[in-house]
Design a protein around this motif. Structure first.
Motif, PDB file in Angstrom:
ATOM      1  N   CYS A 120      38.771  27.997  75.601  1.00 23.64           N
ATOM      2  CA  CYS A 120      37.508  27.636  76.266  1.00 23.64           C
ATOM      3  C   CYS A 120      37.610  26.199  76.792  1.00 23.64           C
ATOM      4  O   CYS A 120      38.286  25.364  76.196  1.00 23.64           O
ATOM      5  N   GLY A 121      36.883  25.931  77.858  1.00 21.65           N
ATOM      6  CA  GLY A 121      36.696  24.552  78.334  1.00 21.65           C
ATOM      7  C   GLY A 121      38.006  23.856  78.675  1.00 21.65           C
ATOM      8  O   GLY A 121      38.878  24.406  79.346  1.00 21.65           O
ATOM      9  N   THR A 122      38.111  22.632  78.186  1.00 17.66           N
ATOM     10  CA  THR A 122      39.307  21.830  78.444  1.00 17.66           C
ATOM     11  C   THR A 122      40.576  22.523  77.957  1.00 17.66           C
ATOM     12  O   THR A 122      41.613  22.476  78.622  1.00 17.66           O
ATOM     13  N   SER A 148      43.029  25.420  70.926  1.00 21.69           N
ATOM     14  CA  SER A 148      41.717  24.934  70.494  1.00 21.69           C
ATOM     15  C   SER A 148      41.864  23.614  69.752  1.00 21.69           C
ATOM     16  O   SER A 148      42.640  23.510  68.811  1.00 21.69           O
ATOM     17  N   GLN A 149      41.141  22.624  70.204  1.00 24.62           N
ATOM     18  CA  GLN A 149      41.151  21.338  69.511  1.00 24.62           C
ATOM     19  C   GLN A 149      40.638  21.539  68.095  1.00 24.62           C
ATOM     20  O   GLN A 149      41.321  21.213  67.128  1.00 24.62           O
ATOM     21  N   SER A 150      39.434  22.078  67.972  1.00 25.66           N
ATOM     22  CA  SER A 150      38.785  22.201  66.656  1.00 25.66           C
ATOM     23  C   SER A 150      39.407  23.303  65.808  1.00 25.66           C
ATOM     24  O   SER A 150      39.405  23.229  64.577  1.00 25.66           O
ATOM     25  N   THR A 206      36.398  27.290  67.392  1.00 32.80           N
ATOM     26  CA  THR A 206      35.550  27.795  68.477  1.00 32.80           C
ATOM     27  C   THR A 206      35.349  29.308  68.324  1.00 32.80           C
ATOM     28  O   THR A 206      36.317  30.071  68.237  1.00 32.80           O
ATOM     29  N   VAL A 236      32.717  13.700  72.422  1.00 33.53           N
ATOM     30  CA  VAL A 236      32.480  15.115  72.741  1.00 33.53           C
ATOM     31  C   VAL A 236      33.381  15.554  73.902  1.00 33.53           C
ATOM     32  O   VAL A 236      33.917  16.657  73.912  1.00 33.53           O
ATOM     33  N   ALA A 237      33.559  14.684  74.877  1.00 31.13           N
ATOM     34  CA  ALA A 237      34.452  15.006  75.983  1.00 31.13           C
ATOM     35  C   ALA A 237      35.897  14.853  75.502  1.00 31.13           C
ATOM     36  O   ALA A 237      36.321  13.783  75.107  1.00 31.13           O
ATOM     37  N   SER A 238      36.623  15.923  75.548  1.00 28.25           N
ATOM     38  CA  SER A 238      37.991  15.936  75.034  1.00 28.25           C
ATOM     39  C   SER A 238      38.924  15.159  75.960  1.00 28.25           C
ATOM     40  O   SER A 238      38.922  15.371  77.171  1.00 28.25           O
ATOM     41  N   LYS A 297      35.081  17.087  83.139  1.00 27.25           N
ATOM     42  CA  LYS A 297      34.816  15.807  82.465  1.00 27.25           C
ATOM     43  C   LYS A 297      33.655  15.083  83.136  1.00 27.25           C
ATOM     44  O   LYS A 297      32.764  14.555  82.487  1.00 27.25           O
ATOM     45  N   GLU A 313      30.274  16.815  82.441  1.00 24.91           N
ATOM     46  CA  GLU A 313      29.864  16.656  81.049  1.00 24.91           C
ATOM     47  C   GLU A 313      29.198  15.328  80.752  1.00 24.91           C
ATOM     48  O   GLU A 313      28.202  15.279  80.048  1.00 24.91           O
TER      49      GLU A 313
HETATM   50  C1  F6R Z   1      35.376  19.412  77.207  1.00 24.49           C
HETATM   51  C2  F6R Z   1      35.329  19.968  75.856  1.00 24.49           C
HETATM   52  C3  F6R Z   1      35.086  21.419  75.699  1.00 24.49           C
HETATM   53  C4  F6R Z   1      36.095  22.000  74.697  1.00 24.49           C
HETATM   54  C5  F6R Z   1      35.791  23.477  74.401  1.00 24.49           C
HETATM   55  C6  F6R Z   1      36.822  24.110  73.489  1.00 24.49           C
HETATM   56  O1  F6R Z   1      35.565  18.045  77.210  1.00 24.49           O
HETATM   57  O2  F6R Z   1      35.513  19.260  74.920  1.00 24.49           O
HETATM   58  O3  F6R Z   1      35.158  22.087  76.916  1.00 24.49           O
HETATM   59  O4  F6R Z   1      37.370  21.855  75.228  1.00 24.49           O
HETATM   60  O5  F6R Z   1      34.516  23.587  73.818  1.00 24.49           O
HETATM   61  O6  F6R Z   1      36.837  23.494  72.237  1.00 24.49           O
HETATM   62  P1  F6R Z   1      38.062  23.678  71.258  1.00 24.49           P
HETATM   63  O7  F6R Z   1      39.251  23.093  71.920  1.00 24.49           O
HETATM   64  O8  F6R Z   1      37.678  22.975  70.005  1.00 24.49           O
HETATM   65  O9  F6R Z   1      38.241  25.169  71.052  1.00 24.49           O
END
Ligand code: F6R
Length: 364
Positions: A55-57, A102-104, A107, A153-155, A240, A243
């Motif tokens: 998702c997203g970034t 996924s960063q976190s 998700t 919040v912005a990755s 970015k 956001e």
């Molecule tokens: C953009 C941002 C979001 C995340 C997205 C996925 O700056 O931070 O678009 O990239 O919500 O989140 P993760 O990577 O944690 O799955």
């Protein structure tokens, strides 16, 4: 702790050379001849296709990786956003590796997509920042991006570390599949090792970016254009900006412009063109000139050669260091991030806590 920076986002942008260095040292051996993946590794000779979901970034990182895996490793790659993928319930052919970014690692949609692929895909691979996360735990192979805690919040740093990890994986795949010699692998790994230094140079354009950002902050709409692996970067730049500055921004593949969006162009719509002097440069520049012919106000992000060849008549230019075109997506993330940051600062928005957004989206 913001270590003296005004915002976590600024700190996280600035620490990219350092965290990237750590990630590179984790995956690449000292003499830059080999890649080490965590256990149980991955046999790329057996892979027929890859499905990447995020998702997203993280989704834009996958889109860049598609260009890499297809071009250098010859593996067909399909990329989808998790919220669409999970409900489409696509058929999965044997020999498919499913890769989740996924960063976190928490998700909800990405995790659901992973669970859908469990038992259908040959292997589940994840690229995550939180090694103890659900997505990491439920994968056959999990690759940490080693960005360190990301608070803004912005990755930002997670994106460049995701790209770096995916670049290393693509090189590993290309080499394993006999599409890259030992010497070629070593050259590319060496170039990757040079990334922290190049990112440091890129951070030097911050003052220049501040000067254009005050003017961008007046815009109601901004377009981002790119071709090839710069197309996903255009998307990342637009995301970015939306956001944190709340300015409406859209990304288009340069070649799509004449199929509709060029109708938006007038002197009030800044158009940001991301174009290193690579094999597709001339094509992108001819699209840029179409924009200029319609009164569009172009900000060209390119290198010295690109600026010399095509900088005439543009509103302004941001000059990046020269780089191996393969690695340009990692580098061009920096001006995209800085543009969003300084435009938001000029507008006076809360960059670390943008309205309506959460750092981790654990509900669908
Ligand atoms: C953009 C941002 C979001 C995340 C997205 C996925 O700056 O931070 O678009 O990239 O919500 O989140 P993760 O990577 O944690 O799955």
């Amino acid at each position: 702790d913001k270590s003296g920076y005004k915002h976590f986002m600024a700190k996280e942008i600035a620490e990219q050379p350092t965290v990237l260095q750590g990630a590179l040292a984790h995956y690449i051996n000292a003499d830059a001849t080999a890649v080490t993946l965590p256990e149980p590794g991955l046999d790329f000779t057996q892979i027929e296709r890859m499905t990447m979901v995020a998702c997203g970034t993280a989704f834009y990182a996958c889109l860049v990786a598609k260009y890499w895996f297809e071009q250098i490793a010859g593996i067909p790659v399909e990329v989808d956003v998790a919220s669409e993928f999970r409900y489409r319930e696509p058929p999965v052919t044997p020999g498919t590796v499913a890769l989740f970014v996924s960063q976190s690692g928490e998700t909800a949609d990405t995790l659901a997509a992973l669970r859908y692929m469990d038992g259908k895909a040959a292997k589940i691979v994840s690229v995550v920042n939180v090694p103890e996360s659900s997505i990491a735990r439920e994968s056959n192979l999990s690759l940490p991006i080693l960005a360190g805690t990301e608070i803004g919040v912005a990755s930002t740093k997670a994106f460049t570390c995701q790209l770096t990890t995916l670049a290393i994986l693509a090189l590993n795949a290309a080499h394993a599949r006999g599409r890259m010699t030992d010497a070629e692998l070593s050259e590319k790994l060496g170039n990757l090792r040079g990334m922290p230094g190049i990112l440091n140079l890129a951070l030097g354009v911050e003052d220049k970016i501040k000067s254009v950002a005050s003017e961008l902050s007046e815009a109601r709409d901004i377009l981002f254009l790119g071709r090839g692996a710069m197309y996903p970067l255009a998307h990342e730049g637009a995301l970015k900006l939306k956001e944190i500055s709340y300015i409406h921004a859209e990304a288009y593949a340069s070649g799509e412009l004449k199929h509709g969006p060029i109708a938006l162009v007038d002197q009030h719509v800044p158009v940001i063109v991301m174009a290193p002097r690579d094999a597709l440069f001339d094509k992108t520049i001819s699209n840029m000139q179409e924009v200029m012919a319609r009164g569009g106000k172009v900000l060209l992000i390119t290198d010295q050669k690109g600026a010399a060849e095509a900088g005439q008549g543009v509103w302004d230019t941001i000059v990046m260091p020269e780089i191996d075109p393969f690695l340009a997506p990692i580098l061009y993330a920096v001006p995209a991030q800085l543009l969003a940051y300084h435009t938001a600062i000029a507008k006076g928005t809360d960059v670390d806590q943008p309205r309506n957004l959460a750092k981790s989206v654990t509900v669908e």
